[in-house]
Design a protein around this motif. Structure first.
Motif, PDB file in Angstrom:
ATOM      1  N   GLY A 493      77.736 181.508  -1.443  1.00 12.61           N
ATOM      2  CA  GLY A 493      77.728 180.137  -1.923  1.00 12.61           C
ATOM      3  C   GLY A 493      76.423 179.431  -1.605  1.00 12.61           C
ATOM      4  N   ILE A 494      75.994 178.571  -2.517  1.00 14.85           N
ATOM      5  CA  ILE A 494      74.793 177.753  -2.307  1.00 14.85           C
ATOM      6  C   ILE A 494      75.272 176.383  -1.860  1.00 14.85           C
ATOM      7  CG2 ILE A 494      72.676 176.857  -3.329  1.00 14.85           C
ATOM      8  CD1 ILE A 494      72.881 179.095  -5.421  1.00 14.85           C
ATOM      9  N   MET A 495      75.389 176.210  -0.552  1.00 15.77           N
ATOM     10  CA  MET A 495      75.887 174.971   0.020  1.00 15.77           C
ATOM     11  C   MET A 495      74.791 173.916   0.007  1.00 15.77           C
ATOM     12  SD  MET A 495      78.981 175.869   0.775  1.00 15.77           S
ATOM     13  CE  MET A 495      79.631 174.680   1.966  1.00 15.77           C
ATOM     14  N   SER A 496      75.193 172.668  -0.022  1.00 15.53           N
ATOM     15  CA  SER A 496      74.226 171.578   0.097  1.00 15.53           C
ATOM     16  C   SER A 496      74.284 171.017   1.506  1.00 15.53           C
ATOM     17  CB  SER A 496      74.497 170.471  -0.927  1.00 15.53           C
ATOM     18  OG  SER A 496      73.505 169.471  -0.846  1.00 15.53           O
ATOM     19  N   THR A 497      73.139 171.025   2.170  1.00 17.94           N
ATOM     20  CA  THR A 497      73.019 170.515   3.530  1.00 17.94           C
ATOM     21  C   THR A 497      72.495 169.084   3.482  1.00 17.94           C
ATOM     22  OG1 THR A 497      70.810 171.478   3.687  1.00 17.94           O
ATOM     23  CG2 THR A 497      72.648 172.813   4.481  1.00 17.94           C
ATOM     24  N   PHE A 498      72.895 168.258   4.430  1.00 18.56           N
ATOM     25  CA  PHE A 498      72.511 166.844   4.377  1.00 18.56           C
ATOM     26  C   PHE A 498      72.644 166.209   5.750  1.00 18.56           C
ATOM     27  CE2 PHE A 498      77.053 167.016   3.849  1.00 18.56           C
ATOM     28  CZ  PHE A 498      77.559 165.840   4.393  1.00 18.56           C
ATOM     29  N   ILE A 499      71.994 165.044   5.914  1.00 14.63           N
ATOM     30  CA  ILE A 499      72.182 164.263   7.143  1.00 14.63           C
ATOM     31  C   ILE A 499      72.738 162.875   6.828  1.00 14.63           C
ATOM     32  CG2 ILE A 499      70.430 165.534   8.435  1.00 14.63           C
ATOM     33  CD1 ILE A 499      68.550 163.177   8.089  1.00 14.63           C
ATOM     34  N   GLY A 500      72.722 162.456   5.560  1.00 14.42           N
ATOM     35  CA  GLY A 500      73.268 161.158   5.183  1.00 14.42           C
ATOM     36  C   GLY A 500      73.865 161.206   3.799  1.00 14.42           C
ATOM     37  N   ASN A 501      74.869 160.360   3.556  1.00 14.63           N
ATOM     38  CA  ASN A 501      75.402 160.171   2.201  1.00 14.63           C
ATOM     39  C   ASN A 501      76.035 158.795   2.096  1.00 14.63           C
ATOM     40  OD1 ASN A 501      78.115 160.244   3.031  1.00 14.63           O
ATOM     41  ND2 ASN A 501      78.546 162.238   2.153  1.00 14.63           N
ATOM     42  N   HIS A 502      76.708 158.527   0.992  1.00 13.88           N
ATOM     43  CA  HIS A 502      77.194 157.186   0.678  1.00 13.88           C
ATOM     44  C   HIS A 502      78.527 156.845   1.320  1.00 13.88           C
ATOM     45  CE1 HIS A 502      78.945 160.029  -2.029  1.00 13.88           C
ATOM     46  NE2 HIS A 502      79.699 159.142  -2.651  1.00 13.88           N
ATOM     47  N   ASP A 564      67.025 157.383   2.617  1.00 13.49           N
ATOM     48  CA  ASP A 564      66.938 158.074   3.906  1.00 13.49           C
ATOM     49  C   ASP A 564      65.548 158.643   4.150  1.00 13.49           C
ATOM     50  OD1 ASP A 564      69.434 157.500   4.844  1.00 13.49           O
ATOM     51  OD2 ASP A 564      70.301 159.481   4.466  1.00 13.49           O
ATOM     52  N   GLU A 565      64.749 158.800   3.066  1.00 11.02           N
ATOM     53  CA  GLU A 565      63.374 159.236   3.270  1.00 11.02           C
ATOM     54  C   GLU A 565      62.574 158.185   4.027  1.00 11.02           C
ATOM     55  OE1 GLU A 565      63.299 157.921  -1.174  1.00 11.02           O
ATOM     56  OE2 GLU A 565      64.766 158.344   0.413  1.00 11.02           O
ATOM     57  N   TYR A 566      63.077 156.950   4.040  1.00 15.29           N
ATOM     58  CA  TYR A 566      62.460 155.873   4.810  1.00 15.29           C
ATOM     59  C   TYR A 566      63.370 155.394   5.941  1.00 15.29           C
ATOM     60  CZ  TYR A 566      58.803 155.438   1.264  1.00 15.29           C
ATOM     61  OH  TYR A 566      57.741 155.671   0.429  1.00 15.29           O
ATOM     62  N   GLY A 567      64.457 156.077   6.203  1.00 15.57           N
ATOM     63  CA  GLY A 567      65.344 155.662   7.284  1.00 15.57           C
ATOM     64  C   GLY A 567      65.917 154.272   7.075  1.00 15.57           C
ATOM     65  N   MET A 568      66.349 153.972   5.836  1.00 17.05           N
ATOM     66  CA  MET A 568      66.895 152.642   5.565  1.00 17.05           C
ATOM     67  C   MET A 568      68.091 152.345   6.462  1.00 17.05           C
ATOM     68  SD  MET A 568      66.716 152.086   1.415  1.00 17.05           S
ATOM     69  CE  MET A 568      68.050 150.870   1.494  1.00 17.05           C
ATOM     70  N   PRO A 569      68.277 151.066   6.847  1.00 17.99           N
ATOM     71  CA  PRO A 569      69.395 150.701   7.713  1.00 17.99           C
ATOM     72  C   PRO A 569      70.662 150.434   6.920  1.00 17.99           C
ATOM     73  CG  PRO A 569      68.029 148.773   7.325  1.00 17.99           C
ATOM     74  CD  PRO A 569      67.373 149.932   6.589  1.00 17.99           C
ATOM     75  N   GLY A 570      71.784 150.327   7.631  1.00 19.98           N
ATOM     76  CA  GLY A 570      73.047 149.974   7.000  1.00 19.98           C
ATOM     77  C   GLY A 570      74.229 150.534   7.751  1.00 19.98           C
ATOM     78  N   GLY A 571      75.303 149.758   7.812  1.00 17.41           N
ATOM     79  CA  GLY A 571      76.536 150.230   8.426  1.00 17.41           C
ATOM     80  C   GLY A 571      77.361 151.028   7.435  1.00 17.41           C
ATOM     81  N   GLY A 572      78.676 150.878   7.499  1.00 17.49           N
ATOM     82  CA  GLY A 572      79.534 151.588   6.561  1.00 17.49           C
ATOM     83  C   GLY A 572      79.482 150.961   5.181  1.00 17.49           C
TER      84      GLY A 572
END
Length: 683
Positions: A493-502, A564-572
């Protein structure tokens, strides 16, 4: 009804799509808005009030005839698409396995028919006293298999197959002789010129990305953070043409659901009222979302991307519709009732659970009716609709929402349609990646197989990475142990790796010196309306850079969540969905963006990082060193999460060049300053 062909493109692939659009348009009998999908006679649209749905009007999942090419009006009725071309070793043949029922509670087929076949297997369905499942088996290759009974209470060979070999544990495996077939499929990623292991995905959350056409703005009057804010396809196209994604090293865009959504507000479980700006409340399934633009504008976006060698995948939400949807009014029998059978509702997490059988029929809210895809007519309608979106837009893949909440049969039918009708026409593999927001790897892996999905988003890896590397909980040795167990968990499988999402708070706040939350799985809803400020120091951005370094130096399709390429802020949600920041970056933000551009360049140049195998070389409390190898190529990655210098060992002897800094190092260890990494190749 007419379908717009792709304008201004001259490549063979674009011409093939344009011819398909012309042929599709020739089938239509009436005119409609360019916001609507084409080819209604071929694939069907939501029926109007009073109409009776005839499933024979739609496709049947087999090969199509007469729509794959030729000039308008040309008789192509004798043409057939045929199976996709690939080498014999990549071909797969469908084969039905069966077992006579003996009062079993459940049966799973296990074997070497797929890379995860022995660990995950395929659940079998009971049909008239016989358990059955169809698996895609390798071309002309013997397959070992057996049946796992009642969750492993016993394992038995096939009693109807006398061809058996010892399994090494005192029992036997059955042997299926090599199979060939006329209608084969190909392994994921092996059709065409693009290998999806080379993909770098950027999630464009359309409403919050770039406003290219103020004329389609239209807030509905809820609080601004939860209302439409003006992002659209024209804005995305502008950024494509400006070269934003190319400079960042992105070659795949994931776009929000393009289907028309309701303009009615809905109340969230936090008491606030929301618009459908996120695009997950579909209403008119055959029309585009008017806040995003017209079908022509979406086609222009795809054209602009393809001209720059950027793939486009669209989010497709097949689980539900909004309760104002015409299809719900006309065909309520196609949806599960909001009834748990015990006198209460079947909203997920309330009257029904999020998992199991209830999870496949629960409503996400009381205004989102859940499709019942055990109903063949409902399933055919939905798969037809999804197929038409591919045909009319020319997109290259689907991000499929909430796959554990639908029946397997929808995924199987969708994959079959793509293999029979889309891939033979485009000559490229259509990537299907699923979202299963779950920590159970077996649940996620179940769907990663040739008959369903190419991959899924790797939530368990993200949570371990966030906890150990970004939040500094536990040790890097523990992260290494998890990665060792995870490397081959999903087979091919070609999994998608990530550190942030919506669906989770902005990851920069987990990277703060004192993280704002102590749990990597948090949804951040306790701080969803507080306008959390950007961190004022650079350390959080350096920790995000480490997280990106890891996911860009291991196999998979790494994902960048917009901003996230700029580390934008935000809670949930909705604070994690602020409008994209296009200026005024801090030094920490700019440093993170520059680092990410380095990573995409290095990943593109080093085949081992995209297609190699990973081996842990050393790990301790704060450091991790691993090797990526492919053929004769080798890359060594060293990470230091600590707030001070650390020495990281385990390197093979020799001299190395750090591709990030240009520094030359030698020996079996390297010194890493605080919150830094090295990507080393032999000098």
């Amino acid at each position: 009804m007419s379908t717009l062909a792709w304008m201004g493109t001259t490549t063979g692939r674009a011409r093939a799509w344009a011819l398909a659009a012309v042929a599709s348009a020739a089938l239509g009998a009436s005119a409609c808005s360019i916001d609507d999908l084409g080819s209604d006679d071929e694939f069907g649209n939501p029926p109007t009030a009073g109409d009776t749905f005839d499933p024979d009007q739609g496709g049947d999942g087999g090969s199509t005839t007469g729509t794959g090419g030729g000039d308008a009006g040309e008789d192509t009725s004798s043409e057939t698409t045929g199976p996709p071309e690939c080498a014999d070793e990549n071909k797969r043949c469908p084969h039905e396995f069966s077992l006579l029922d003996q009062g079993y509670g459940n049966v799973t087929l296990i074997g070497d028919f797929s890379p995860s076949g022995w660990d995950v297997g395929l659940g079998m369905g009971l049909d008239g006293g016989t358990w059955r499942v169809t698996a895609d088996v390798p071309w002309d290759t013997p397959v070992l298999y057996k049946f796992k009974i009642d969750d492993g209470a016993q394992y038995i060979p096939d009693p109807d197959n006398p061809n058996q070999v010892e399994d090494g544990f005192g029992g036997f495996n059955s042997v299926l002789d090599g199979q060939t077939c006329e209608d084969w499929t190909c392994d994921p990623g092996l059709i065409g010129d693009f290998d999806w292991r080379d993909s770098v995905i950027y999630f464009v959350f359309v409403d919050r990305f770039n406003n290219g056409d103020p004329g389609n703005d239209g807030p509905i009057g809820v609080e601004a953070l939860a209302d439409w804010q003006g992002g659209d396809w024209a804005g995305v196209t502008a950024k494509i043409e400006e070269g934003y994604f190319g400079e960042l090293g992105v070659n795949t865009l994931w776009l929000s659901v393009p289907l028309d959504n309701t303009n009615v507000s809905g109340q969230g479980n936090d008491g606030y009222f929301y618009s459908a700006y996120h695009a997950y409340w579909p209403q008119n399934l055959d029309a585009t979302e008017e806040h995003f633009g017209t079908l022509a504008e979406l086609q222009q976006l795809v054209d602009a991307a393809h001209e720059r060698d950027i793939k486009v995948i669209i989010d497709y939400a097949m689980n539900h519709v909004h309760d104002t949807a015409p299809v719900y009014a006309d065909h309520p029998e196609w949806f599960w009732p909001n009834d748990n059978g015990e006198g209460g509702n079947c909203v997920c997490g309330e009257g029904c659970s999020w998992g199991g059988d209830q999870g496949r029929r629960c409503w996400f809210t009381g205004y989102l009716p859940d499709f019942n895809f055990t109903n063949a007519e409902a399933r055919a309608f939905s798969v037809d609709n999804a197929t038409q979106w591919i045909l009319d837009t020319g997109v290259d893949g689907f991000r499929l929402d909430a796959v554990k909440h639908i029946e397997d049969s929808w995924l199987i039918d969708m994959r079959a349609r793509v293999a029979a009708e889309i891939e033979p026409m485009t000559g490229e593999h259509f990537y299907m990646v699923g979202e299963t927001f779950d920590g159970d790897r077996d649940t996620i892996a179940y769907y990663v197989q040739p008959s369903m999905l190419d991959g899924q988003f790797d939530f368990p890896l993200r949570m371990e990475l966030a906890s150990k590397l970004i939040m500094r909980q536990g040790s890097m040795s523990e992260l290494a142990g998890f990665m060792d167990s995870n490397d081959d968990y999903y087979g091919a499988g070609i999994m998608s790796t990530f550190i942030g999402n919506h669906d989770i708070p902005r990851v920069v706040h987990l990277a703060e010196d004192i993280p704002l939350w102590d749990n990597a799985w948090t949804d951040g809803k306790d701080m969803a309306w507080t306008n959390i400020p950007l961190p004022g120091n650079e350390a959080p951005f350096e920790r995000l850079a480490l997280g990106f370094t890891l996911i860009f130096t291991i196999p998979g399709a790494p994902l960048i969540y917009y901003g996230d390429e700029y580390g934008m802020p935000g809670g949930g949600d909705p604070d994690n969905r602020r409008f994209m920041q296009w200026s005024g970056y801090s030094s920490g933000q700019q440093g993170l963006r520059d680092h990410l551009e380095q990573l995409t360049t290095i990943r593109a140049e080093q085949t081992a990082l995209r297609r190699g195998s990973r081996t842990t070389l050393s790990a301790d409390q704060d450091t991790l060193v691993y090797e990526m190898s492919y053929a004769n190529d080798m890359v060594v990655v060293a990470l230091n999460r600590a707030d001070g210098n650390r020495s990281a060992g385990g390197l093979p002897g020799g001299s190395w060049v750090d591709l990030l800094s240009g520094q030359v190092v030698s020996g079996t260890s390297v010194d890493l300053p605080a919150r830094t990494s090295m990507i080393l190749v032999p000098q």
